[in-house]
Every structure is written in structure tokens, then in C-alpha cells.
Design a protein around this motif. Sequence first.
Motif, PDB file in Angstrom:
ATOM      1  N   LEU A  65      -6.100   7.268   0.976  1.00 26.51           N
ATOM      2  CA  LEU A  65      -6.608   7.686  -0.331  1.00 26.51           C
ATOM      3  C   LEU A  65      -6.532   6.571  -1.370  1.00 26.51           C
ATOM      4  O   LEU A  65      -6.912   6.754  -2.530  1.00 26.51           O
ATOM      5  CB  LEU A  65      -5.824   8.904  -0.825  1.00 26.51           C
ATOM      6  N   GLY A  66      -6.018   5.423  -0.958  1.00 31.39           N
ATOM      7  CA  GLY A  66      -5.914   4.295  -1.869  1.00 31.39           C
ATOM      8  C   GLY A  66      -4.753   4.399  -2.839  1.00 31.39           C
ATOM      9  O   GLY A  66      -4.760   3.746  -3.892  1.00 31.39           O
ATOM     10  N   LEU A  67      -3.753   5.201  -2.489  1.00 29.92           N
ATOM     11  CA  LEU A  67      -2.590   5.398  -3.361  1.00 29.92           C
ATOM     12  C   LEU A  67      -1.414   4.581  -2.853  1.00 29.92           C
ATOM     13  O   LEU A  67      -1.195   4.466  -1.644  1.00 29.92           O
ATOM     14  CB  LEU A  67      -2.210   6.878  -3.409  1.00 29.92           C
ATOM     15  N   LYS A  68      -0.646   4.016  -3.784  1.00 30.02           N
ATOM     16  CA  LYS A  68       0.499   3.198  -3.433  1.00 30.02           C
ATOM     17  C   LYS A  68       1.806   3.940  -3.683  1.00 30.02           C
ATOM     18  O   LYS A  68       1.944   4.644  -4.693  1.00 30.02           O
ATOM     19  CB  LYS A  68       0.488   1.888  -4.228  1.00 30.02           C
ATOM     20  N   VAL A  69       2.752   3.754  -2.764  1.00 30.35           N
ATOM     21  CA  VAL A  69       4.110   4.309  -2.900  1.00 30.35           C
ATOM     22  C   VAL A  69       5.019   3.179  -3.373  1.00 30.35           C
ATOM     23  O   VAL A  69       5.027   2.093  -2.770  1.00 30.35           O
ATOM     24  CB  VAL A  69       4.606   4.851  -1.540  1.00 30.35           C
ATOM     25  N   PRO A  70       5.794   3.346  -4.428  1.00 32.47           N
ATOM     26  CA  PRO A  70       5.912   4.534  -5.288  1.00 32.47           C
ATOM     27  C   PRO A  70       5.106   4.425  -6.572  1.00 32.47           C
ATOM     28  O   PRO A  70       5.271   5.270  -7.460  1.00 32.47           O
ATOM     29  CB  PRO A  70       7.400   4.518  -5.616  1.00 32.47           C
ATOM     30  N   ASP A  71       4.247   3.415  -6.707  1.00 31.79           N
ATOM     31  CA  ASP A  71       3.536   3.200  -7.974  1.00 31.79           C
ATOM     32  C   ASP A  71       2.713   4.416  -8.386  1.00 31.79           C
ATOM     33  O   ASP A  71       2.721   4.826  -9.554  1.00 31.79           O
ATOM     34  CB  ASP A  71       2.619   1.979  -7.870  1.00 31.79           C
ATOM     35  N   ASP A  72       1.991   4.998  -7.413  1.00 34.52           N
ATOM     36  CA  ASP A  72       1.128   6.140  -7.721  1.00 34.52           C
ATOM     37  C   ASP A  72       1.791   7.469  -7.396  1.00 34.52           C
ATOM     38  O   ASP A  72       1.516   8.475  -8.058  1.00 34.52           O
ATOM     39  CB  ASP A  72      -0.189   6.029  -6.936  1.00 34.52           C
ATOM     40  N   ILE A  73       2.632   7.492  -6.404  1.00 32.58           N
ATOM     41  CA  ILE A  73       3.291   8.724  -5.976  1.00 32.58           C
ATOM     42  C   ILE A  73       4.582   8.375  -5.231  1.00 32.58           C
ATOM     43  O   ILE A  73       4.629   7.399  -4.471  1.00 32.58           O
ATOM     44  CB  ILE A  73       2.350   9.584  -5.079  1.00 32.58           C
ATOM     45  N   CYS A  83       2.651  10.902   6.061  1.00 29.93           N
ATOM     46  CA  CYS A  83       2.360  11.000   4.631  1.00 29.93           C
ATOM     47  C   CYS A  83       1.937   9.641   4.083  1.00 29.93           C
ATOM     48  O   CYS A  83       0.956   9.529   3.342  1.00 29.93           O
ATOM     49  CB  CYS A  83       3.586  11.542   3.901  1.00 29.93           C
ATOM     50  N   TYR A  84       2.680   8.596   4.445  1.00 27.43           N
ATOM     51  CA  TYR A  84       2.330   7.228   4.012  1.00 27.43           C
ATOM     52  C   TYR A  84       0.904   6.875   4.435  1.00 27.43           C
ATOM     53  O   TYR A  84       0.140   6.297   3.657  1.00 27.43           O
ATOM     54  CB  TYR A  84       3.294   6.228   4.650  1.00 27.43           C
TER      55      TYR A  84
END
Length: 343
Positions: A272-280, A265-266
Motif C-alpha cells: 500500500l506504500g505505507l512505511k512502518v512506523p512513519d505512517d503506521i 502485515c508488513y
Amino acid sequence: MSENTGRGGRGRPTMMDVAAMAGVSQATVSLVLNGSPGAKLADATRQRVLDAAHKLGYRLIGRDSRGASGMQSTVVFIADELSTDPWMALAFQGVRDKALEFGINACLAVSHGEINIETVVASQMSRLSPLGFIYGTILTRLVEVSPALAGDHTVLLNCYDAEREYPSVLPGDLLGGRTATERLIAAGYKRIGFINGQQGVDAARDRLKGYRQALASNDIPFDAALVRPGNWEPDSGYEMTLELMAMDHPPHAIFCANDMMALGCYDALAKLGLKVPDDIAVIGFDDREIAQHMHPPLTTLILPHYEMGEIAAEMLIDGANGLRARHNRIKVECELVERQSVE
């Protein structure tokens, strides 16, 4: 012992409790209570240990207690698998450590789930007149107990029989699934994706039930489109995350039914350029070693096989001593481990 129990079991006094009261080391308590003839200990020290054990109600089933009591000095742990996952090794450590508290040995055999191997192991071990058998499985599942293990002195670990004839110790997967989901809800997330494990497996079924219960208890409608089937491996976590995030209304948090899928998942979120946990936000299950080394470290739940081993050994020892648990199917709490993947 209650139906659901956390670490520490029932609170029965341990050798460490005796040591604390007597003001000595646990090794000294073991030497005194086991009657080790070569131990050079002062009479006053011996007496303090004996007095503390008596006051606490601590009873040691010693290695030399075979006679009138019928107690034996070996617990035999048979696992269906050992190398594919760490769970049975952890469970055996729990069995061994708890048995040693009582002055009892523990030995391990691997059957690969083959009844003929279990029969041979049981036959060979019976020559030692063991205190009893613990049978453990890698996957939480229904089992048909081998006739070689049939009898009053067998405890099942991470498995159970249909008739509840044998005492069993299981992880609290349903409550764990609920705890994980409620942690995300408490952080403010309402649209929560769930990547489940292999279909037909007890852990996958129960963790999904816990997820659904948490949603219902918080008046959040269940959306089947947010639930995706995985296979416990990183590749399925990766693929299912991409599917979830491609939805018209993607989730704001993802609960992965184990840490290996969370690893995938990470990777998908990073692509997708998404950060954990800032974006999801992401939460896992099992608390594998890798969880604390992920970036960021993964919030997850402990799969409590060590504690399950301790409890199974204690149930076996109690049963051999004529004590029976009020419930013969014990579920052990999966504790939440807070790290940095959920704000």
C-alpha cells in the motif's frame, strides 16, 4: 511464588549465587556440592563453597540423594509436539538448565498427544524411578492428564487441567495483550487495529481480552470492526491488514497477535506504500527470531517458554522435596521488547 511472576521466579538462591559469594566458578560449586570424588580442589575452596551454600540457604538435590530422602535424579519432560514451533524446545532447555543447577538430569520424549505413547513413555521411564514428569503442549490449552502421569509428581507446562489438581505454568497472555495495546496508546495511537489468532485457542482469547482491557482503561471505545480474525500465519496477517486499511477510517496502529502475522502485515503495508512506523505502527507477540530481522525490527512481547520451563522444573523439585507452592497455577509475564516498529 506469586500468581504472576517475571523472569527469575521466586528469587530462591541458585548455584550462581553460591559461586558469587564463594568467589569461584559455577562449575566448582557443582563439583563441591555434588561431591565429585575426582575433583582436585583445595580444602579451603571446598569450605568456602559449603559456607556460602549454608549462609544462602542453598540446597542441592544431588544425583546420589536417592536413599533416605527418596529424591531421584531424572526429570522426564513429555511434549505433545516439538517440530511445529520452537516453544517446547525452549521450554525443555529451561527445564534442563534448572534441573542441572540441582544436579539432576532431564530427558525429553514426544507423544504427539497420543495417550498410548504417553503410557509407554511413562512405563519405560518409571524404571529409572524419575523424580517426576513435566507435560508440555505447543498450544496453551485445557488437557486431560493421561492416567499414566497421574500422581503427585507431575507439573503441566503451557496447559492446565479442569480441576486444578496439577500445578501448571502458563504464559501471561492477557497481561501481554494489555501491555502491547498500552504501548501503542502511550505512543499516542487511539485507533488501533487488532489481528487475532485462531478462534477457540486460549492465547487468542486472552490476548483479545488484554486488548479490550487496555482500551477500556484508557477510555477508548471498543470498535469490533477493528478486530479481524487471523490464523497465526503470515497470509492472514497480510489479508487482514488489507481489510483494515480499506476501511473508511483505517487504524493508525496494528497489534498482531503473533509475529508471523506481523510479517504478513508488513508486506501488506508495503504493497500500500505505507512505511512502518512513519505512517503506521505495528506491534507483534512471541518474539520469534525473525522479529529482530524485519525492516524495521519489530517491537513485540516475549513468549516466555524458557522461563516457564525453569519454573516448572523448580516446582517439580520443590514438590518432590515436600515443598508446595502457594498457588498451583503460575502465569509468567510476557515482557515487552522495544524495537523500531513503534515510535
